[in-house]
Design a protein around this motif. Structure first.
Motif, PDB file in Angstrom:
ATOM      1  N   HIS A  65       0.831  -1.203   0.000  1.00 27.55           N
ATOM      2  CA  HIS A  65       0.000   0.000   0.000  1.00 27.55           C
ATOM      3  C   HIS A  65       0.874   1.264   0.000  1.00 27.55           C
ATOM      4  O   HIS A  65       0.525   2.257  -0.652  1.00 27.55           O
ATOM      5  N   ALA A  66       1.981   1.220   0.710  1.00 28.23           N
ATOM      6  CA  ALA A  66       2.878   2.384   0.748  1.00 28.23           C
ATOM      7  C   ALA A  66       3.457   2.672  -0.632  1.00 28.23           C
ATOM      8  O   ALA A  66       3.569   3.838  -1.043  1.00 28.23           O
ATOM      9  N   ARG A  67       3.838   1.625  -1.358  1.00 25.60           N
ATOM     10  CA  ARG A  67       4.360   1.819  -2.724  1.00 25.60           C
ATOM     11  C   ARG A  67       3.287   2.407  -3.627  1.00 25.60           C
ATOM     12  O   ARG A  67       3.557   3.324  -4.427  1.00 25.60           O
ATOM     13  N   ASP A  68       2.055   1.889  -3.521  1.00 23.69           N
ATOM     14  CA  ASP A  68       0.957   2.422  -4.341  1.00 23.69           C
ATOM     15  C   ASP A  68       0.680   3.883  -3.983  1.00 23.69           C
ATOM     16  O   ASP A  68       0.395   4.699  -4.866  1.00 23.69           O
ATOM     17  N   LEU A  69       0.755   4.206  -2.693  1.00 19.78           N
ATOM     18  CA  LEU A  69       0.516   5.572  -2.272  1.00 19.78           C
ATOM     19  C   LEU A  69       1.594   6.515  -2.807  1.00 19.78           C
ATOM     20  O   LEU A  69       1.297   7.630  -3.248  1.00 19.78           O
ATOM     21  N   LEU A  70       2.844   6.078  -2.782  1.00 21.04           N
ATOM     22  CA  LEU A  70       3.928   6.891  -3.319  1.00 21.04           C
ATOM     23  C   LEU A  70       3.689   7.209  -4.797  1.00 21.04           C
ATOM     24  O   LEU A  70       3.899   8.338  -5.246  1.00 21.04           O
ATOM     25  N   LYS A  71       3.242   6.210  -5.561  1.00 23.12           N
ATOM     26  CA  LYS A  71       2.956   6.433  -6.981  1.00 23.12           C
ATOM     27  C   LYS A  71       1.798   7.410  -7.157  1.00 23.12           C
ATOM     28  O   LYS A  71       1.826   8.286  -8.035  1.00 23.12           O
ATOM     29  N   MET A  72       0.786   7.274  -6.325  1.00 25.74           N
ATOM     30  CA  MET A  72      -0.397   8.131  -6.418  1.00 25.74           C
ATOM     31  C   MET A  72      -0.062   9.592  -6.121  1.00 25.74           C
ATOM     32  O   MET A  72      -0.587  10.515  -6.750  1.00 25.74           O
ATOM     33  N   LEU A  73       0.839   9.799  -5.165  1.00 25.47           N
ATOM     34  CA  LEU A  73       1.173  11.159  -4.741  1.00 25.47           C
ATOM     35  C   LEU A  73       2.304  11.787  -5.539  1.00 25.47           C
ATOM     36  O   LEU A  73       2.579  12.977  -5.390  1.00 25.47           O
ATOM     37  N   ASP A  74       2.957  11.016  -6.381  1.00 28.90           N
ATOM     38  CA  ASP A  74       4.111  11.508  -7.125  1.00 28.90           C
ATOM     39  C   ASP A  74       3.716  12.655  -8.052  1.00 28.90           C
ATOM     40  O   ASP A  74       2.874  12.501  -8.932  1.00 28.90           O
ATOM     41  N   GLY A  75       4.299  13.817  -7.830  1.00 34.11           N
ATOM     42  CA  GLY A  75       4.048  14.977  -8.674  1.00 34.11           C
ATOM     43  C   GLY A  75       2.744  15.688  -8.408  1.00 34.11           C
ATOM     44  O   GLY A  75       2.392  16.632  -9.124  1.00 34.11           O
ATOM     45  N   ALA A  76       1.995  15.277  -7.374  1.00 28.97           N
ATOM     46  CA  ALA A  76       0.691  15.876  -7.093  1.00 28.97           C
ATOM     47  C   ALA A  76       0.806  17.007  -6.083  1.00 28.97           C
ATOM     48  O   ALA A  76       1.764  17.081  -5.313  1.00 28.97           O
ATOM     49  N   THR A  77      -0.188  17.890  -6.085  1.00 29.86           N
ATOM     50  CA  THR A  77      -0.345  18.889  -5.041  1.00 29.86           C
ATOM     51  C   THR A  77      -1.283  18.312  -3.997  1.00 29.86           C
ATOM     52  O   THR A  77      -2.401  17.908  -4.324  1.00 29.86           O
ATOM     53  N   LEU A  78      -0.826  18.257  -2.748  1.00 28.78           N
ATOM     54  CA  LEU A  78      -1.642  17.685  -1.690  1.00 28.78           C
ATOM     55  C   LEU A  78      -2.678  18.699  -1.218  1.00 28.78           C
ATOM     56  O   LEU A  78      -2.389  19.875  -1.039  1.00 28.78           O
ATOM     57  N   VAL A  79      -3.902  18.211  -1.011  1.00 26.26           N
ATOM     58  CA  VAL A  79      -5.025  19.024  -0.569  1.00 26.26           C
ATOM     59  C   VAL A  79      -5.508  18.459   0.760  1.00 26.26           C
ATOM     60  O   VAL A  79      -5.617  17.243   0.922  1.00 26.26           O
ATOM     61  N   GLY A  80      -5.801  19.335   1.716  1.00 28.54           N
ATOM     62  CA  GLY A  80      -6.324  18.832   2.975  1.00 28.54           C
ATOM     63  C   GLY A  80      -6.519  19.935   3.992  1.00 28.54           C
ATOM     64  O   GLY A  80      -6.319  21.124   3.712  1.00 28.54           O
ATOM     65  N   ALA A  81      -6.932  19.526   5.193  1.00 26.14           N
ATOM     66  CA  ALA A  81      -7.081  20.437   6.318  1.00 26.14           C
ATOM     67  C   ALA A  81      -5.861  20.272   7.217  1.00 26.14           C
ATOM     68  O   ALA A  81      -5.596  19.169   7.693  1.00 26.14           O
TER      69      ALA A  81
END
Length: 249
Positions: A85-101
């Motif tokens: 799951h950590a590897r999949d998450l790294l791929k998902m977040l690669d190059g993205a702008t994180l959004v959150g509170a």
């Protein structure tokens, strides 16, 4: 085109150097398809040494995220499953702008955990973009508030429903942040369109009224911008006649 991913962590406390993620959720926010609000979704309870982690956990944090009431310990992944799951998450977040509170906190805890849990990664910096999108701060600026509101207050201000049983869960807060993000970007688009259709003289920021899932923005030139939040389609109306459709850029 920018990629956006909403992120939320439920943790053992508020210390970015010591506390541990107990639940992780992420949701992609497509900006190239006006009919799609959410993309790939991930949520998981990472492996953690229950004795060590929970012994040092903040009782207040466990009460807020309802660790025991929701029986998160029964959803805990194995070490091998967590690595996947950590590897999949790294791929998902690669190059993205994180959004959150308070997304800066989540990003800091997540990166420290990822580097510790996935030691084989060769990265020395986070894979996501260093500029973060905090929906609470953005709401305060957009609505000219005197203080930064909580996530639940943001949902109230934007007239968004927030299920009580999902509050302070990783997935619930992730979707709440995603909905506030969509409300913010929709309102920004309405302002740009309304301003573009007015005479080049200073005018107040358009006012917004909500009817169901539709925003109506009007300025002094009586130009009305109708925006359907769920469908994602933007139609501009002047004097009762549609001018054009505007999709998110």
């Amino acid at each position: 085109m920018n990629r956006y991913v909403a992120l939320d962590l439920e943790t053992t406390g508020l210390d970015i150097f010591e506390d541990h993620p107990l639940e992780i959720a992420a949701v992609e926010l497509p900006t190239d398809d006006p009919d799609t609000l959410y993309g790939q979704t991930m949520v998981f309870v990472p492996a953690h040494n229950t004795r060590d982690v929970l012994r040092n956990a903040s009782p207040q944090a466990l009460a807020v995220n309802r660790y025991y009431e929701r029986r998160l310990f029964e959803q805990e992944l194995t070490h091998a499953e967590t690595e996947d799951h950590a590897r999949d998450l790294l791929k998902m977040l690669d190059g993205a702008t994180l959004v959150g509170a308070n997304v800066a906190y989540d990003a800091a805890v997540l990166w420290r955990w990822l580097r510790k849990f996935v030691p084989y990664t060769t990265r020395t910096t986070p894979p996501w973009k260093f500029r973060l999108y905090d929906v609470e701060l953005a709401t305060a600026i957009a609505l000219d508030l005197d203080a930064i509101p909580s996530l639940s207050k943001c949902c109230e201000l934007w007239d968004l429903a927030l299920a009580g049983d999902l509050a302070h869960t990783a997935l619930g807060d992730t979707f709440a942040a995603a909905d506030v993000f969509h409300a913010l970007t929709t309102a920004h688009t309405a302002r740009r369109v309304a301003d573009a259709l007015t005479d080049p003289v200073p005018v107040p920021v358009p006012t917004f009224k909500r009817c169901g899932h539709v925003f109506y923005a009007a300025n002094q030139s009586h130009v009305c911008v109708k925006i359907n939040l769920h469908a994602g389609r933007h139609s501009t109306i002047a004097n009762g006649k549609p001018l054009y459709d505007l999709s998110p850029q």
